[in-house]
Design a protein around this motif. Structure first.
Motif, PDB file in Angstrom:
ATOM      1  N   ARG A 173       0.699  -1.275  -0.155  1.00 16.90           N
ATOM      2  CA  ARG A 173       0.070   0.006   0.024  1.00 16.90           C
ATOM      3  C   ARG A 173       0.756   1.311  -0.047  1.00 16.90           C
ATOM      4  O   ARG A 173       0.663   2.147  -0.716  1.00 16.90           O
ATOM      5  CB  ARG A 173      -0.937   0.023   1.483  1.00 16.90           C
ATOM      6  N   ILE A 174       1.738   1.223   0.973  1.00 15.65           N
ATOM      7  CA  ILE A 174       2.780   2.406   0.902  1.00 15.65           C
ATOM      8  C   ILE A 174       3.422   2.607  -0.433  1.00 15.65           C
ATOM      9  O   ILE A 174       3.694   3.814  -1.108  1.00 15.65           O
ATOM     10  CB  ILE A 174       3.954   2.304   1.934  1.00 15.65           C
ATOM     11  N   ASN A 175       3.838   1.455  -1.007  1.00 15.00           N
ATOM     12  CA  ASN A 175       4.438   1.757  -2.464  1.00 15.00           C
ATOM     13  C   ASN A 175       3.621   1.840  -3.342  1.00 15.00           C
ATOM     14  O   ASN A 175       4.039   2.982  -4.129  1.00 15.00           O
ATOM     15  CB  ASN A 175       4.944   0.192  -2.848  1.00 15.00           C
TER      16      ASN A 175
ATOM     17  N   LEU B 231       3.156   5.878  -2.661  1.00 16.58           N
ATOM     18  CA  LEU B 231       4.250   6.636  -2.983  1.00 16.58           C
ATOM     19  C   LEU B 231       4.689   6.840  -4.589  1.00 16.58           C
ATOM     20  O   LEU B 231       4.701   7.919  -5.413  1.00 16.58           O
ATOM     21  CB  LEU B 231       5.646   6.237  -2.147  1.00 16.58           C
ATOM     22  N   ASN B 232       4.511   5.529  -5.155  1.00 15.49           N
ATOM     23  CA  ASN B 232       5.155   5.416  -6.509  1.00 15.49           C
ATOM     24  C   ASN B 232       4.180   5.373  -7.684  1.00 15.49           C
ATOM     25  O   ASN B 232       4.553   5.561  -8.632  1.00 15.49           O
ATOM     26  CB  ASN B 232       6.063   4.177  -6.531  1.00 15.49           C
ATOM     27  N   GLN B 233       2.769   5.352  -7.334  1.00 18.19           N
ATOM     28  CA  GLN B 233       1.736   5.338  -8.425  1.00 18.19           C
ATOM     29  C   GLN B 233       0.957   6.183  -8.173  1.00 18.19           C
ATOM     30  O   GLN B 233       0.549   6.868  -9.216  1.00 18.19           O
ATOM     31  CB  GLN B 233       1.013   3.878  -8.110  1.00 18.19           C
TER      32      GLN B 233
ATOM     33  N   PRO C 281      -5.355  13.711   3.116  1.00 17.24           N
ATOM     34  CA  PRO C 281      -4.258  14.782   2.070  1.00 17.24           C
ATOM     35  C   PRO C 281      -4.589  14.231   0.783  1.00 17.24           C
ATOM     36  O   PRO C 281      -4.876  12.869   0.459  1.00 17.24           O
ATOM     37  CB  PRO C 281      -3.121  14.648   2.695  1.00 17.24           C
ATOM     38  N   VAL C 282      -4.281  15.166  -0.107  1.00 19.54           N
ATOM     39  CA  VAL C 282      -4.475  14.663  -1.423  1.00 19.54           C
ATOM     40  C   VAL C 282      -2.921  14.469  -2.124  1.00 19.54           C
ATOM     41  O   VAL C 282      -2.060  15.046  -1.574  1.00 19.54           O
ATOM     42  CB  VAL C 282      -5.120  16.055  -2.525  1.00 19.54           C
ATOM     43  N   PRO C 283      -2.914  13.983  -3.253  1.00 18.92           N
ATOM     44  CA  PRO C 283      -1.491  13.822  -3.779  1.00 18.92           C
ATOM     45  C   PRO C 283      -0.954  14.896  -4.214  1.00 18.92           C
ATOM     46  O   PRO C 283      -1.488  15.965  -4.310  1.00 18.92           O
ATOM     47  CB  PRO C 283      -1.884  12.800  -5.178  1.00 18.92           C
ATOM     48  N   VAL C 284       0.367  14.642  -4.481  1.00 21.91           N
ATOM     49  CA  VAL C 284       1.332  15.649  -5.010  1.00 21.91           C
ATOM     50  C   VAL C 284       0.695  16.536  -6.183  1.00 21.91           C
ATOM     51  O   VAL C 284       0.120  15.994  -6.957  1.00 21.91           O
ATOM     52  CB  VAL C 284       2.774  15.291  -5.081  1.00 21.91           C
ATOM     53  N   ALA C 285       1.003  17.691  -6.286  1.00 21.83           N
ATOM     54  CA  ALA C 285       0.575  18.381  -7.477  1.00 21.83           C
ATOM     55  C   ALA C 285       1.331  18.017  -8.641  1.00 21.83           C
ATOM     56  O   ALA C 285       2.621  17.638  -8.558  1.00 21.83           O
ATOM     57  CB  ALA C 285       0.815  20.097  -7.311  1.00 21.83           C
ATOM     58  N   GLY C 286       0.704  17.655  -9.871  1.00 20.03           N
ATOM     59  CA  GLY C 286       1.189  17.205 -11.013  1.00 20.03           C
ATOM     60  C   GLY C 286       1.316  15.859 -11.194  1.00 20.03           C
ATOM     61  O   GLY C 286       1.568  15.308 -12.226  1.00 20.03           O
ATOM     62  N   ALA C 287       0.892  15.062 -10.070  1.00 19.71           N
ATOM     63  CA  ALA C 287       0.673  13.780 -10.033  1.00 19.71           C
ATOM     64  C   ALA C 287      -0.415  13.306 -10.786  1.00 19.71           C
ATOM     65  O   ALA C 287      -1.384  13.969 -10.922  1.00 19.71           O
ATOM     66  CB  ALA C 287       0.753  12.970  -8.706  1.00 19.71           C
ATOM     67  N   PRO C 288      -0.541  12.102 -11.624  1.00 20.47           N
ATOM     68  CA  PRO C 288      -1.808  11.603 -12.218  1.00 20.47           C
ATOM     69  C   PRO C 288      -2.729  11.266 -11.301  1.00 20.47           C
ATOM     70  O   PRO C 288      -2.573  10.848 -10.319  1.00 20.47           O
ATOM     71  CB  PRO C 288      -1.247  10.231 -12.919  1.00 20.47           C
TER      72      PRO C 288
END
Length: 119
Positions: free
Chosen positions: A60-62, A65-67, A92-99
């Motif tokens: 889940r962490i992978n 972080l990576n997907q 929290p929401v994902p990083v800006a620019g991430a799909p």
């Protein structure tokens, strides 16, 4: 015996988890310092044994972080809010620019529409 040959409930060594997930062992050890929820059993000589729930958490962490594009801090916050039972909409929401998946965009749009309607 390979990791795939073990029973589903069997403990896994860090090497087996590393091979199974494709993550280097040093990343798994680093994640143990960053995510208090990830606590494999440690036997004599500090040898780590991952329970099935530990392996699921690593996956889940992978994925986060990576997907999905979360930062380490974002995943920490997400896991903490889940542990406290806070609804996912407050996570929290994902990083800006991430799909971002379209279903996530619809959820965000709906949350914003409700917030504007209440204002």
């Amino acid at each position: 015996m390979a990791a795939g040959d073990k029973a589903a409930g069997a403990f896994r060594t860090i090497g087996e988890v590393s091979q199974d997930t494709g993550l280097p062992q040093h990343i798994l050890r680093y994640w143990e310092t960053r995510f208090p929820q990830l606590r494999p059993l440690q036997r004599a000589g500090k040898r780590r044994y991952y329970r099935p729930e530990d392996v699921a958490l690593v996956r889940r962490i992978n994925d986060l972080l990576n997907q999905q594009g979360y930062t380490v801090r974002g995943v920490q916050k997400l896991l903490m809010t889940e542990a406290r039972g806070v609804p996912e909409s407050a996570a929290p929401v994902p990083v800006a620019g991430a799909p971002v998946e379209s279903s996530n965009l619809r959820t965000i749009r709906d949350l914003l529409a409700r917030a504007l309607a209440q204002a």
